[in-house]
Design a protein around this motif. Structure first.
Motif, mmCIF file in Angstrom:
data_model
loop_
_atom_site.group_PDB
_atom_site.id
_atom_site.type_symbol
_atom_site.label_atom_id
_atom_site.label_comp_id
_atom_site.label_asym_id
_atom_site.label_seq_id
_atom_site.Cartn_x
_atom_site.Cartn_y
_atom_site.Cartn_z
ATOM 1 N N LYS A 78 0.836 -1.212 0.000
ATOM 2 C CA LYS A 78 0.000 0.000 0.000
ATOM 3 C C LYS A 78 0.865 1.255 0.000
ATOM 4 C CE LYS A 78 -4.319 -1.309 2.166
ATOM 5 N NZ LYS A 78 -5.267 -0.974 3.210
ATOM 6 N N ARG A 81 2.432 1.994 -3.342
ATOM 7 C CA ARG A 81 1.498 2.648 -4.266
ATOM 8 C C ARG A 81 1.357 4.123 -3.921
ATOM 9 N NH1 ARG A 81 -1.184 -2.183 -4.157
ATOM 10 N NH2 ARG A 81 -2.717 -1.583 -2.585
ATOM 11 N N ARG A 84 4.469 5.960 -5.186
ATOM 12 C CA ARG A 84 4.434 6.162 -6.643
ATOM 13 C C ARG A 84 3.450 7.265 -7.013
ATOM 14 N NH1 ARG A 84 4.950 0.511 -7.067
ATOM 15 N NH2 ARG A 84 2.700 0.267 -7.265
#
Ligand SMILES: *[C@@H]1O[C@H](CO)[C@@H](O)[C@H](O)[C@H]1NC(C)=O
Ligand SMILES: *[C@@H]1O[C@H](CO)[C@@H](O)[C@H](O)[C@H]1NC(C)=O
Length: 461
Positions: A78, A81, A84
């Motif tokens: 998580k 992500r 990113r």
């Protein structure tokens, strides 16, 4: 309504988007062509790792050693992500001014250089409020912020917390800085904090929380514009002493959580004639000197802890002429003389809360409440509410004080006796009977007895 019609449609949408979490604002880009770029102008950006994990997970992750490996992997998925997402979207942001930029990051996915890069982007967009909380596991390097931070003219609020290295250059310029919070951060050299504090000319709100190994030696706050100051020192902090000279201050919080009796670092507090509220948590020694600078307060919360020196000499040379609310807490200390002195010095006191939970000191016989004949002025003319909050070890002194207050307060409206729920029911009943029989001097006084679960230190948190 008029204010709204002044905005163009897009401006209005951007305004509305700024109330959404950053992630949701960005996701509106997929709605239609028109929405595609709107989020890039939202002036408030917040990336908080707490928001991607349930609360109980956060607790486990942070506090239990040897975290479950499977959970760690989900966490990094998580968090990867999220990383990113910030990396991809933040550079696209085109608002000429960022009103607030907030980062709260605590998993090992995030690296010090990420923080540095993202803060740099926020600074290049004239950020007004910057808040970074960065937590690392022991032994990992702290995050160093870009040096452009220290010349950021737009910066009004700066809040840094935990594993951040504050490296203040010899010449810097933060002409708009009004709020500065530095909680548990580490300083690059012994002068960094002091340098920062001596050249913030419009500062109004300062929070400093020191921890062991933070690299501070000297700490003096000489800031004429300051309105609010909170200063916390944890155990093990070394120092050459503290000096506080802030004549405009309205709110002062000082917590000394050091247990060492070998450290003799002193705090010198100059008079604060405009002070309205003070919260002091400290060992008893030197407390009179400290209180003498705070005599203009309306509300004083004082927790005196772990002091067996029984500073016994208090003259009648001090007046708390405006004091209306007193929260007086004790923990393992001799306290009765200090309290009696305070009551005598506060002729307008209306509301008095006394808390003696966890106090296991040998009998404090400096003042015998049940034999005392002299009565402070505030009991005779102003005291309206009294509360005794004790625990399930009934303290004789708490009981004697409560009876003394009831016996002598002419205008008392409510007296609340609130004891720990672990107290034996028979003991509770006996106490209630004893206190009811002690005949309150105010005929209209409402006596309330109850039992509480909480720890009773709410005014310290
Ligand atoms: C102090 O701050 C002012 C303006 O905020 C700046 O012009 C000056 O250079 C600073 N001085 C130092 C020694 O950093
Ligand atoms: C803090 O408390 C410790 C322990 O009582 C004491 O030795 C030290 O001098 C205090 N420091 C300040 C700044 O008051």
């Amino acid at each position: 309504m008029d204010k709204i019609s002044g905005f163009s449609d897009d401006e209005l949408l951007v305004k509305i988007l700024s109330f959404l979490p950053t992630k949701d604002a960005v996701s509106t880009s997929t709605l239609s062509k028109r929405w595609k770029f709107l989020w890039m102008r939202v002036p408030k950006l917040e990336y908080d790792e707490n928001s991607i994990y349930p609360k109980e997970f956060y607790c486990q992750y942070m506090f239990i050693e040897g975290v479950d490996r499977r959970k760690r992997i989900i966490a990094s998925g998580k968090s990867q992500r999220m990383r990113r997402f910030i990396d991809r979207n933040l550079p696209l942001h085109i608002s000429p001014l960022i009103e607030s930029f907030r980062l709260v990051l605590f998993t090992e996915v995030f690296q010090p250089q990420d923080i540095k890069l993202w803060v740099e982007i926020a600074i290049s967009r004239c950020v007004e409020e910057l808040s970074v909380t960065f937590t690392r596991f022991k032994g990992k390097p702290n995050a160093l912020l870009p040096s452009s931070l220290y010349t950021c003219k737009s910066l009004v609020t700066l809040k840094l917390k935990k594993n951040i290295l504050v490296d203040v250059p010899h010449v810097f310029c933060l002409p708009s800085l009004k709020t500065l919070h530095l909680e548990l951060v580490t300083y690059a050299d012994e002068e960094s904090l002091q340098r920062l504090l001596t050249n913030c000319s419009v500062l109004e709100d300062l929070v400093v929380e020191r921890h062991q190994g933070d690299n501070v030696r000297k700490f003096s706050v000489i800031i004429p514009t300051l309105l609010s100051l909170s200063f916390t020192v944890w155990s093990g902090c070394s120092s050459d002493g503290y000096m506080i000279d802030t004549p405009s201050l309205k709110y002062f919080k000082y917590k000394n959580l050091s247990k060492s009796t070998t450290s003799t670092s002193l705090i010198i507090v100059k008079n604060m004639p405009k002070l309205e509220e003070a919260q002091i948590f400290t060992a008893g020694h030197n407390i009179k000197k400290l209180l003498q600078s705070l005599t203009s307060v309306k509300l004083l919360s004082l927790l005196v802890a772990e002091d067996n020196t029984a500073e016994a000499v208090y003259g009648d040379d001090v007046d708390f002429n405006k004091l209306e609310h007193l929260n007086f807490g004790i923990r393992n200390t001799f306290w009765s003389k200090l309290l009696f002195w305070l009551l005598n010095a506060s002729p307008k006191l209306r509301d008095f809360k006394f808390s003696d939970q966890y106090s296991r000191v040998t009998m404090d016989t400096l003042v015998w409440w049940n034999q005392l004949s002299s009565v402070p002025q505030c009991l005779l003319s102003s005291l309206q509410t009294f509360e005794w909050s004790g625990d399930f070890f009934l303290s004789v002194q708490g009981k004697d004080l409560a009876k003394y207050i009831l016996r002598n307060s002419c205008f008392l409206k409510t007296a609340t006796i609130s004891l720990g729920s672990g107290l034996d029911p028979q003991k509770h009943l006996d106490l209630e009977t004893e206190i009811r029989l002690s005949s309150p001097s105010s005929p209209t006084c409402n006596l309330v007895f109850n039992q509480h679960w909480d720890l009773g230190w709410e005014f310290w948190i």
